[in-house]
Structures are given as C-alpha cells and as structure tokens.
Design a protein around this motif. Sequence first.
Motif, PDB file in Angstrom:
ATOM      1  N   LYS A  70       0.873  -1.168   0.000  1.00 39.52           N
ATOM      2  CA  LYS A  70       0.000   0.000   0.000  1.00 39.52           C
ATOM      3  C   LYS A  70       0.913   1.222   0.000  1.00 39.52           C
ATOM      4  O   LYS A  70       2.067   1.130   0.448  1.00 39.52           O
ATOM      5  CB  LYS A  70      -0.910   0.001   1.223  1.00 39.52           C
ATOM      6  N   PRO A  71       0.450   2.347  -0.505  1.00 40.71           N
ATOM      7  CA  PRO A  71       1.317   3.537  -0.528  1.00 40.71           C
ATOM      8  C   PRO A  71       1.956   3.841   0.823  1.00 40.71           C
ATOM      9  O   PRO A  71       3.127   4.194   0.894  1.00 40.71           O
ATOM     10  CB  PRO A  71       0.359   4.650  -0.974  1.00 40.71           C
ATOM     11  N   GLY A  72       1.191   3.664   1.906  1.00 37.24           N
ATOM     12  CA  GLY A  72       1.734   3.946   3.230  1.00 37.24           C
ATOM     13  C   GLY A  72       2.865   3.029   3.629  1.00 37.24           C
ATOM     14  O   GLY A  72       3.693   3.379   4.476  1.00 37.24           O
ATOM     15  N   ASP A  73       2.920   1.832   3.018  1.00 34.20           N
ATOM     16  CA  ASP A  73       3.977   0.878   3.351  1.00 34.20           C
ATOM     17  C   ASP A  73       5.351   1.387   2.946  1.00 34.20           C
ATOM     18  O   ASP A  73       6.367   0.929   3.472  1.00 34.20           O
ATOM     19  CB  ASP A  73       3.715  -0.469   2.667  1.00 34.20           C
ATOM     20  N   ILE A  74       5.390   2.272   1.972  1.00 33.97           N
ATOM     21  CA  ILE A  74       6.675   2.838   1.541  1.00 33.97           C
ATOM     22  C   ILE A  74       6.702   4.348   1.804  1.00 33.97           C
ATOM     23  O   ILE A  74       7.429   5.091   1.157  1.00 33.97           O
ATOM     24  CB  ILE A  74       6.958   2.537   0.052  1.00 33.97           C
ATOM     25  N   ASN A  75       5.870   4.758   2.781  1.00 34.88           N
ATOM     26  CA  ASN A  75       5.866   6.163   3.233  1.00 34.88           C
ATOM     27  C   ASN A  75       5.569   7.127   2.078  1.00 34.88           C
ATOM     28  O   ASN A  75       6.221   8.157   1.933  1.00 34.88           O
ATOM     29  CB  ASN A  75       7.203   6.509   3.881  1.00 34.88           C
ATOM     30  N   THR A  76       4.580   6.773   1.267  1.00 36.78           N
ATOM     31  CA  THR A  76       4.207   7.632   0.143  1.00 36.78           C
ATOM     32  C   THR A  76       2.696   7.847   0.111  1.00 36.78           C
ATOM     33  O   THR A  76       1.943   7.135   0.772  1.00 36.78           O
ATOM     34  CB  THR A  76       4.620   7.007  -1.210  1.00 36.78           C
ATOM     35  N   ASN A  77       2.294   8.818  -0.667  1.00 38.12           N
ATOM     36  CA  ASN A  77       0.889   9.071  -0.963  1.00 38.12           C
ATOM     37  C   ASN A  77       0.774   9.380  -2.449  1.00 38.12           C
ATOM     38  O   ASN A  77       1.755   9.711  -3.108  1.00 38.12           O
ATOM     39  CB  ASN A  77       0.347  10.257  -0.159  1.00 38.12           C
ATOM     40  N   PHE A  78      -0.453   9.284  -2.971  1.00 36.44           N
ATOM     41  CA  PHE A  78      -0.655   9.670  -4.362  1.00 36.44           C
ATOM     42  C   PHE A  78      -0.612  11.190  -4.481  1.00 36.44           C
ATOM     43  O   PHE A  78      -1.170  11.904  -3.648  1.00 36.44           O
ATOM     44  CB  PHE A  78      -2.000   9.157  -4.869  1.00 36.44           C
ATOM     45  N   ASP A  79       0.060  11.660  -5.509  1.00 33.83           N
ATOM     46  CA  ASP A  79       0.181  13.092  -5.732  1.00 33.83           C
ATOM     47  C   ASP A  79      -1.067  13.595  -6.448  1.00 33.83           C
ATOM     48  O   ASP A  79      -1.063  13.856  -7.655  1.00 33.83           O
ATOM     49  CB  ASP A  79       1.437  13.385  -6.558  1.00 33.83           C
ATOM     50  N   CYS A  80      -2.158  13.737  -5.677  1.00 35.02           N
ATOM     51  CA  CYS A  80      -3.431  14.165  -6.263  1.00 35.02           C
ATOM     52  C   CYS A  80      -3.397  15.635  -6.681  1.00 35.02           C
ATOM     53  O   CYS A  80      -4.150  16.042  -7.573  1.00 35.02           O
ATOM     54  CB  CYS A  80      -4.563  13.915  -5.264  1.00 35.02           C
ATOM     55  N   GLN A  81      -2.554  16.438  -6.048  1.00 39.38           N
ATOM     56  CA  GLN A  81      -2.426  17.843  -6.438  1.00 39.38           C
ATOM     57  C   GLN A  81      -1.875  17.954  -7.854  1.00 39.38           C
ATOM     58  O   GLN A  81      -2.382  18.725  -8.675  1.00 39.38           O
ATOM     59  CB  GLN A  81      -1.515  18.590  -5.449  1.00 39.38           C
ATOM     60  N   GLN A  82      -0.849  17.176  -8.125  1.00 40.80           N
ATOM     61  CA  GLN A  82      -0.251  17.193  -9.464  1.00 40.80           C
ATOM     62  C   GLN A  82      -1.228  16.643 -10.495  1.00 40.80           C
ATOM     63  O   GLN A  82      -1.310  17.137 -11.621  1.00 40.80           O
ATOM     64  CB  GLN A  82       1.045  16.364  -9.462  1.00 40.80           C
ATOM     65  N   PHE A  83      -1.980  15.614 -10.088  1.00 38.47           N
ATOM     66  CA  PHE A  83      -3.007  15.050 -10.966  1.00 38.47           C
ATOM     67  C   PHE A  83      -4.039  16.121 -11.337  1.00 38.47           C
ATOM     68  O   PHE A  83      -4.425  16.261 -12.498  1.00 38.47           O
ATOM     69  CB  PHE A  83      -3.687  13.875 -10.271  1.00 38.47           C
ATOM     70  N   ALA A  84      -4.476  16.891 -10.331  1.00 45.04           N
ATOM     71  CA  ALA A  84      -5.489  17.925 -10.563  1.00 45.04           C
ATOM     72  C   ALA A  84      -4.951  19.031 -11.464  1.00 45.04           C
ATOM     73  O   ALA A  84      -5.650  19.530 -12.347  1.00 45.04           O
ATOM     74  CB  ALA A  84      -5.955  18.493  -9.223  1.00 45.04           C
ATOM     75  N   LYS A  85      -3.698  19.424 -11.255  1.00 46.77           N
ATOM     76  CA  LYS A  85      -3.090  20.460 -12.095  1.00 46.77           C
ATOM     77  C   LYS A  85      -3.036  20.013 -13.550  1.00 46.77           C
ATOM     78  O   LYS A  85      -3.295  20.791 -14.472  1.00 46.77           O
ATOM     79  CB  LYS A  85      -1.679  20.779 -11.591  1.00 46.77           C
ATOM     80  N   ALA A  86      -2.700  18.729 -13.750  1.00 47.73           N
ATOM     81  CA  ALA A  86      -2.626  18.196 -15.119  1.00 47.73           C
ATOM     82  C   ALA A  86      -4.010  18.139 -15.756  1.00 47.73           C
ATOM     83  O   ALA A  86      -4.162  18.355 -16.964  1.00 47.73           O
ATOM     84  CB  ALA A  86      -1.989  16.812 -15.100  1.00 47.73           C
TER      85      ALA A  86
END
Length: 280
Positions: free
Chosen positions: A91-107
């Motif tokens: 899961k993203p949290g297992d590798i200390n990450t999150n989805f970059d939804c801000q960048q997704f929204a900008k695109a």
Amino acid sequence: STVYAIVIVMKWGKRILSKKAMWLTLLGFFGLVMFAQLAWPNVLSRPFTYWDNKSVSMKTQSGLVQVCQKEVAGASFTVVAEKKARKTILKPGDINTNFDCQQFAKAAISYPLRKKIIPFSLFIKHDTANPHLAFSDEQKFMSKVEEVGRRLEVAPQNAQLLITEGKIVQKNATYGTTYPSKKLSPQLLAIEWPQLNNTVVYGDSVKPTIEASELNTVKKEVEDRITGEFTLGFNKKKHVVPAAQITTWFSVQTLDKDKPEILYYPEAAEKYINDNKKVI
C-alpha cells in the motif's frame, strides 16, 4: 426583357446575401468558440475531460483533488521481482508515500495557450494521466524501500555436485538478484493508479561464487574415487568396497563457499570396516 433582367439580378443578389449571411454566421460561431477557448478559466477542467473513462469535466482543482483521493483510498499494488522469483503486496503507506493528487489535478485542468489556439480543442476529449506516488520524507521513504528490496531479493545458488548411490548429479548455478534502494525507489515512484496488472521491478544480478565450470577438477577427482577399485585387507583377505558405499564417506560442499571443498567422513569408513570384519 428588361423586367426579366431585373428579376435575374434580384435572385443573384439574394443568393449572394444568403451566402454572405451563412459565412458571417459561421465566422461568428467560430469567433465565439475561439473566444470561449481563449477565455477559458485556468481553474476549471474542460468539458470533455476524462480519467480512466470516468468524467472529471467542469471541475475545479480542489474538486479534482477530492475525486482523486476518494478513488485511490485503500489502493494496493502487487510488486513482482523480475523472473517472478518473489512478490509482495504494497500500500502507498507501506513505503511512506501518498498519491500526488495535487499534481493530478493540475494536469487535469491544464489548458495551455498553444492548445487554446487550436480550433475546437475545447471540445476534444482530454484524457488526464493517472496520479503518481510521491514522498514527503526522503529518509523514511528510502528506509522503507530498503525493506521492500530485502523482501524481493533472491540469493544466488552455487553449482553443486550431489553424490548418491554411486552416481554424480551436477546442478548448475543460478544467479541471484538484489534490489538496492537507489535503483528500486524510482521504479516504485513510477507506479500509477489504477495498477491492473502486476508491477515488475528490476534489480542487479548477483553472480554465484561457484559456477559449473569450477567443479570440473573436483568432479574428476570424485569420478576417479568412485570408478577406481577400492579394496580393504584383513586377515590376508581382500574386500572390494562398492562405489555406492564409497560415496557415503565424503561429499562435495559448495553452499556458502568460495570454492568447492571435499568433506570426508572418516567415522563412516571406520564403521563400515568394523561392520564387515567378519566377511573380509
């Protein structure tokens, strides 16, 4: 004839006027479209914007962020080592990450001037890219990636000589794979959502310390011991020891070794002699 000529001129004039009106209408419509494109707000996605066949049209950046966060909540990935030797579910949290939804929204709301000046580009379907993973703390991220690498790594296996029942069976070496965090981290960060298939990651090949060619000398020595006649003498009698028996008195060790070694078992030979004194 004069009246007829006047009628012809009037009809011709009407045609010109009707065509002119038509062109003026078309030009006016085209102008409105271009004006709408040039004036399109940079905070709103276009009318035909899609994300994986899901419409995200006419949404603000904050609205797109919410859609992204809702869709990717609880997402997981199956990460498979090359050659399918190992796999692990993350899961993203297992590798200390999150989805970059801000960048997704900008695109998703991006509508640069070079596209705005393309006629009717406002009404062309716009597929936005999936969000990537992103970390906020590099040190923690690299530490987690290192753990994943240890889960995926495959140790190399040295070539082996197995001696059983008077026969020699050779097993070839196999290369291992290691996943250093510096090589694995960009591969994990490149994972997108949704990940319908397994994500294959690639590492560095690890050479075994003993390959098949390095067993030739030892193999020849073992063959000489097995095929050569080995006799025992007792009370002036001789006894030929079967090859299958000789093979229980030693073995060739290669596991966790830098070079093959013959390991002898003198107690096994001694036991055989003691057990067979009566028949010798």
